[in-house]
Design an enzyme around this catalytic site. Structure first.
Site, PDB file in Angstrom:
ATOM      1  N   SER A 130       0.857  -1.185   0.000  1.00 19.91           N
ATOM      2  CA  SER A 130       0.000   0.000   0.000  1.00 19.91           C
ATOM      3  C   SER A 130       0.892   1.234   0.000  1.00 19.91           C
ATOM      4  O   SER A 130       2.061   1.167   0.402  1.00 19.91           O
ATOM      5  CB  SER A 130      -0.881  -0.002   1.252  1.00 19.91           C
ATOM      6  OG  SER A 130      -1.545   1.227   1.430  1.00 19.91           O
ATOM      7  N   TYR A 143      -2.785  -0.345  10.443  1.00 21.75           N
ATOM      8  CA  TYR A 143      -2.683  -0.817   9.064  1.00 21.75           C
ATOM      9  C   TYR A 143      -1.334  -0.406   8.473  1.00 21.75           C
ATOM     10  O   TYR A 143      -0.644  -1.213   7.839  1.00 21.75           O
ATOM     11  CB  TYR A 143      -3.833  -0.231   8.251  1.00 21.75           C
ATOM     12  CG  TYR A 143      -3.837  -0.589   6.786  1.00 21.75           C
ATOM     13  CD1 TYR A 143      -4.388  -1.791   6.348  1.00 21.75           C
ATOM     14  CD2 TYR A 143      -3.313   0.279   5.827  1.00 21.75           C
ATOM     15  CE1 TYR A 143      -4.410  -2.117   5.005  1.00 21.75           C
ATOM     16  CE2 TYR A 143      -3.325  -0.037   4.491  1.00 21.75           C
ATOM     17  CZ  TYR A 143      -3.872  -1.233   4.078  1.00 21.75           C
ATOM     18  OH  TYR A 143      -3.887  -1.550   2.751  1.00 21.75           O
TER      19      TYR A 143
END
Length: 235
Positions: A130, A143
């Site tokens: 990501s 995250y």
């Protein structure tokens, strides 16, 4: 020998889109996810569904066993976000689940697949990371932590695996329209925030699987060309 791929997080979103693209190339696909919708995706592409909890290493071993000695492609895509911004009020069950899926399951996938890839003399692995792996993300620090860990693992292992003819790469997308972000879709739209579609990211993953490079960190963003990320050298 027919190519076989194991793809995690394949019940929808990026994982399902990767599976459809690889199946269209004639690749046999073993799909892994906890959601029962996985069976529908597998039936659609003529693949095999392995439904269960990826935080359990036995599930990755089962998927690798089903793929057998034809396993040559591995996409470690499963992901989960967190709603906790403050460690002082952390929901411990959610924390364990997020770390288990985003971080531990990547290790379990490698642990299960690498012996097969070594026996066959090589293969290609892509981890879905990501943009949160490359920059501060205060909106979801847990995250971000797990995705930083994934990038660290790719950087640490890609060189030695390349010597064994095994590519290990990461694709780092920005916001993607998937079930993971569905709850914020209207908020993104109202704020004018551009969001990637899952198939665009899947196309980047498949290209990276086939690139012949190792140690790639490919940044994928809306309305911009895909770009290789290169960490700055230490001063």
């Amino acid at each position: 020998m027919r190519e076989t791929a194991v793809i995690t997080g394949a019940a929808g979103g990026i994982g399902a889109a990767v599976a459809r693209r690889l199946a269209a190339e004639g690749v046999r696909c073993v799909l892994v996810d906890r959601k029962p919708e996985l069976a529908e995706v597998a039936a659609e592409i003529g693949g095999e569904a392995v439904i269960g909890d990826l935080t359990d290493p036995a599930l990755s071993e089962r998927a690798a066993s089903i793929a057998g000695d034809e396993l040559s492609l591995l996409v470690l895509n499963a992901g989960m976000n967190s709603s906790d911004k403050d460690p002082a009020t952390l929901d411990l069950d959610r924390y364990r689940a997020v770390v288990g899926v985003n971080q531990h399951a990547v290790v379990w996938g490698l642990r299960a697949a690498l012996p097969v890839l070594r026996t066959r003399g090589g293969g290609s692995i892509v981890v879905t990371a990501s943009l949160a792996a490359l920059r501060a993300t205060p909106q979801d620090p847990i995250y971000a932590m797990t995705k930083h860990a994934v990038i660290g693992l790719v950087r640490a292992l890609s060189g030695s695996l390349a010597e064994e003819n095994i590519q290990l790469n990461a694709v780092c997308p920005g916001l993607v329209d998937t079930p993971l972000t569905a709850g914020n879709r209207e908020r993104f739209r109202a704020a004018g925030i551009a969001v990637l579609d899952a198939d665009s990211v899947a196309a980047a993953i498949v290209r990276t699987l086939r690139s012949g490079e190792s140690g790639t960190e490919l940044v994928v963003r809306p309305d911009l060309p895909d770009e290789l990320y290169r960490p700055a050298p230490l001063p």
